[in-house]
Design a protein around this motif. Structure first.
Motif, short mmCIF file in Angstrom:
data_model
loop_
_atom_site.label_atom_id
_atom_site.label_comp_id
_atom_site.label_asym_id
_atom_site.label_seq_id
_atom_site.Cartn_x
_atom_site.Cartn_y
_atom_site.Cartn_z
N THR A 2 0.86 -0.95 -0.14
CA THR A 2 0.13 0.04 0.05
C THR A 2 0.74 1.20 0.06
O THR A 2 1.90 1.25 0.73
N VAL A 98 1.55 0.69 7.74
CA VAL A 98 0.56 1.00 7.13
C VAL A 98 0.83 0.47 5.42
O VAL A 98 -0.25 -0.10 4.98
N GLU A 104 -4.62 0.86 9.39
CA GLU A 104 -5.10 1.93 8.61
C GLU A 104 -4.76 3.31 8.98
O GLU A 104 -5.04 4.17 8.28
N CYS A 219 -1.61 7.32 6.80
CA CYS A 219 -2.67 6.33 6.46
C CYS A 219 -2.26 5.98 5.12
O CYS A 219 -1.41 6.55 4.42
#
Length: 384
Positions: A2, A98, A104, A219
């Motif tokens: 991510t 994260v 999150e 985040c």
């Protein structure tokens, strides 16, 4: 993996503070939550960068205590200690939490309380970073700095004034930073006339002992615009180590951890040195600014001092370095310093640094532990 965004940041005033470390951490944490528009119960992970609260204050268990004070339970907490690069290591840990999908919403808070100790006591705690054999012989980080500075000046025919100019530049930048410990300008003559500490380095070549804290909120990038119109993405990050025994290095003027962590960060970001618009470097000693400039390819080997002389690193130069004032003027509360570097780069790339603002889309922060024993380098790019 991510993509990770930074959506908020805070920094307390650095200097001699009456508050103890937990109070300093709470101040930065509360301010960061407010800046990011995040409530404490949204936090999945809470990291605390701190080198030596046990040694300085007899205070341990600060992460879980901070979670209680911020009403962030049941967030997972963890202390990050990587000596004087604890803040940078904290950025790496928060990014991992994260990027891996484990969290999150992660907040990193860094802080240290040091000024209640004598200079000798603080120096002794910091000197414990060195190899036990070196430590037993009384070797300190300032002595490493002096020896390396002398080697650098002699090897590359650099004028002593070039190091003084680093201090002058960073003090001038510090006058623009309301959070900085020292907010006064100095000149080259003042720096060169200050007391000798570790030949050829003098008092103004060293950062001060400092209290303070700073925080960052992380985040997933794909939800960042739900919290902020302007935010930053950590496009590159790297961490590395070098020999613990400094004299075993093939070339003490090359910081291998800086070189390797920088390569990792550049490769991950798909950027090179020429793409960086602003940088925060770990100038615990003035000579370290030159060594990091060269290790990160901002200057050829042995020529960082020439960039200093040409004004390249001034706030209005081609590559402004330490717009915050650096550790030299801003201060160096060990666990907070790397987080505060991240704070400055974040604020620069989102355009929120006031009269020290430069034209910056991409910025780099390099946080050094010990005398290059461990290093974290992070690249942040603005999204506006």
């Amino acid at each position: 993996m991510t993509d990770v965004a930074v959506i908020g940041a805070s920094m307390t005033k650095f200097g001699q503070r009456d508050e103890w470390v937990l109070e300093l951490l709470s101040q930065a944490g509360e301010q960061c939550l407010e800046d990011a528009g995040v409530t404490p119960d949204e936090l999945d992970h809470l990291y605390v960068s701190n080198m030596a609260s046990g040694e300085f204050e007899g205070q341990t268990g600060v992460p879980n205590a901070l979670a209680h004070d911020l009403a962030a339970m049941p967030a997972y907490t963890q202390r990050v200690d990587q000596t004087s690069s604890s803040g940078g290591a904290g950025i790496y840990a928060a990014w991992q939490s994260v990027a891996s999908g484990a969290s999150e919403m992660t907040m990193l808070v860094g802080g240290e309380k040091m000024t209640h100790c004598t200079t000798g006591e603080s120096t002794d705690v910091i000197a414990s970073i060195t190899h036990p054999v070196e430590y037993k012989q009384g070797v300190t980080l300032p002595s490493f700095a002096g020896l390396t500075a002398r080697l650098y000046l002699d090897t590359f025919d650099a004028p002593r004034e070039s190091l003084a100019k680093v201090a002058v530049k960073n003090h001038e930048n510090g006058t623009r930073n309301p959070h900085a410990q020292f907010q006064k300008e100095i000149d080259v003559e003042t720096a060169l006339d200050s007391p000798m500490i570790a030949d050829p380095l003098r008092l103004y070549d060293f950062c001060p002992i400092t209290d303070g804290s700073a925080a960052l909120m992380f985040c997933p990038a794909d939800v960042a615009d739900q919290y902020a119109d302007e935010y930053a993405v950590i496009s590159g990050i790297g961490g590395a180590t070098d020999t613990h025994v400094v004299h075993e290095r093939a070339d003490p003027t090359t910081m291998g951890g800086v070189v390797e962590s920088g390569k990792q960060a550049y490769e991950m970001a798909g950027l090179g040195p020429d793409d960086i618009d602003v940088a925060e470097l770990h100038d615990m000693f003035t000579i370290l600014e030159f060594l990091q400039m060269e290790g990160l390819d901002f200057a050829p080997k042995g020529e960082a001092w020439k960039e200093m002389d040409e004004g390249t690193t001034e706030i209005d130069g081609e590559l402004p370095i330490n717009t915050s004032g650096g550790l030299k003027s801003k201060g160096h509360p060990l666990g907070a310093s790397g987080v505060a570097q991240g704070y400055e780069i974040y604020k620069q790339v989102v355009g929120e640094t006031g009269d020290r603002q430069v034209d910056a889309d991409a910025g780099l922060a390099c946080n050094v532990g010990g005398f290059g024993n461990c290093v974290t380098t992070a690249i942040l790019e603005g999204r506006r």
